[in-house]
Design a protein around this motif. Sequence first.
Motif, PDB file in Angstrom:
ATOM      1  N   GLU A  50      31.977  30.444  36.039  1.00  0.00           N
ATOM      2  CA  GLU A  50      31.822  29.429  35.009  1.00  0.00           C
ATOM      3  C   GLU A  50      30.351  29.305  34.659  1.00  0.00           C
ATOM      4  O   GLU A  50      29.510  29.066  35.522  1.00  0.00           O
TER       5      GLU A  50
ATOM      6  N   TYR B  40      42.017  31.036  31.234  1.00  0.00           N
ATOM      7  CA  TYR B  40      42.406  30.884  32.640  1.00  0.00           C
ATOM      8  C   TYR B  40      43.916  31.059  32.822  1.00  0.00           C
ATOM      9  O   TYR B  40      44.364  31.727  33.763  1.00  0.00           O
TER      10      TYR B  40
ATOM     11  N   TYR C 253      41.371  38.418  41.060  1.00  0.00           N
ATOM     12  CA  TYR C 253      40.274  38.615  40.114  1.00  0.00           C
ATOM     13  C   TYR C 253      39.138  37.687  40.470  1.00  0.00           C
ATOM     14  O   TYR C 253      39.299  36.723  41.224  1.00  0.00           O
ATOM     15  N   ARG C 254      37.983  37.986  39.932  1.00  0.00           N
ATOM     16  CA  ARG C 254      36.814  37.136  40.138  1.00  0.00           C
ATOM     17  C   ARG C 254      36.603  36.290  38.893  1.00  0.00           C
ATOM     18  O   ARG C 254      36.906  36.731  37.785  1.00  0.00           O
ATOM     19  N   GLU C 255      36.075  35.121  39.054  1.00  0.00           N
ATOM     20  CA  GLU C 255      35.814  34.255  37.909  1.00  0.00           C
ATOM     21  C   GLU C 255      34.483  33.549  38.072  1.00  0.00           C
ATOM     22  O   GLU C 255      34.051  33.248  39.187  1.00  0.00           O
TER      23      GLU C 255
ATOM     24  N   ASN D  59      38.646  27.777  27.027  1.00  0.00           N
ATOM     25  CA  ASN D  59      38.480  28.355  28.357  1.00  0.00           C
ATOM     26  C   ASN D  59      39.751  28.250  29.191  1.00  0.00           C
ATOM     27  O   ASN D  59      40.105  29.176  29.927  1.00  0.00           O
TER      28      ASN D  59
ATOM     29  N   ALA E 291      44.863  34.690  32.858  1.00  0.00           N
ATOM     30  CA  ALA E 291      44.524  35.333  34.128  1.00  0.00           C
ATOM     31  C   ALA E 291      45.508  34.942  35.217  1.00  0.00           C
ATOM     32  O   ALA E 291      45.937  35.783  36.027  1.00  0.00           O
TER      33      ALA E 291
ATOM     34  N   LYS F  88      36.097  25.732  32.898  1.00  0.00           N
ATOM     35  CA  LYS F  88      37.413  26.357  32.990  1.00  0.00           C
ATOM     36  C   LYS F  88      38.531  25.423  32.558  1.00  0.00           C
ATOM     37  O   LYS F  88      39.497  25.851  31.920  1.00  0.00           O
TER      38      LYS F  88
ATOM     39  N   ALA G 233      37.533  40.761  36.247  1.00  0.00           N
ATOM     40  CA  ALA G 233      36.746  39.532  36.326  1.00  0.00           C
ATOM     41  C   ALA G 233      36.830  38.795  35.000  1.00  0.00           C
ATOM     42  O   ALA G 233      37.009  39.398  33.944  1.00  0.00           O
ATOM     43  N   LEU G 234      36.700  37.476  35.078  1.00  0.00           N
ATOM     44  CA  LEU G 234      36.745  36.619  33.896  1.00  0.00           C
ATOM     45  C   LEU G 234      35.573  35.657  33.941  1.00  0.00           C
ATOM     46  O   LEU G 234      35.370  34.953  34.937  1.00  0.00           O
TER      47      LEU G 234
END
Length: 329
Positions: free
Chosen positions: A62, A44, A58-60, A40, A47, A34, A26-27
């Motif tokens: 903000e 991104y 993956y999960r992100e 940021n 990733a 983003k 995750a990020l």
Amino acid sequence: MTLMKSLLSGAAMTALSAGAALADPALIFDLGGKFDKSFNEAAYMGAQRWVEETGGSYRELEMQSEAQREQALRRLAESGSNPIVMTGFAFGDVLSQVAGDYPDTKFAIIDMVVEAPNVQSVVFTEEQGSYLAGVMAAMASESDTVGFIGGMDIPLIHKFECGFAQGFKSVKPEGQVLINYTGTTPAAWNDPVKGGELARAQISQGADVIYAAAGGTGIGVLQAAADEGILSIGVDSNQNMLHPGKVLTSMVKQVDNAVYDAFMAGTDLEPGIKVMDLEAGGVDVAIDENNQELITPEMQAAVDEAKAAITSGEVEVHDYMTDNTCPAT
């Protein structure tokens, strides 16, 4: 963002953990968004490179406010995300509180040191890359006056300022560096209007090259510089393409590599401090088709010479955070 709000709702998070494979990384992006064209966005891109190479997911998240930091970290850890990477020093205090509650989860924090057995702290030598930018600014300046505009007035951004001033003074010891900061709260990272106002004020004082280390606020600095016919210097991501021929260079922090490496390591992420310096390729100045006509052979030679001197130890660039002073200003 809607995504952030939905992920922070209990029902959505339950559905997410039920339907997703364990150990997806995750990020979490810091305030500014983003697609800030800076810090940021660099994260991104790292990733996305991992996704393209591995086919993984993956999960992100903000961030929308300071209050969401702890909740976001806990929800992601409880949902099985591993490792969890976060961009920005502002996660430091919260991560210090949360990491111990999830000993089986690996965390990576960029731009802050958190001492915990399951945390990797990634730090950059921003002062070294900024020194190179200062050398270039001095050689490009005709007025012998340049500017620095920082985002939030914190020691980390003074590292950029001090390295830049030291590099500039190494070429023009009698020159002047004008210094302004956007503010003292996290809102300072996302105020391009204020960035533009500060840039125009520095231009009125004679600055003909301005370095912005201000996240999304820097977009306004670069725009104002282009509008007023002077040169700017971008930061974090390569921002040369935003105003081709008007951006002298960008001091690039390889935040993308930090995120990519953490995702690649997965649950084997090594805790401790990871230093990404000039020699390791962690920082540099960007030269490409958008700014190459601005780079004279003499300027390129000076940059190459400075790089060699820094990596060999002949030139020691002062790290503001070691003593909260800057000999060059």
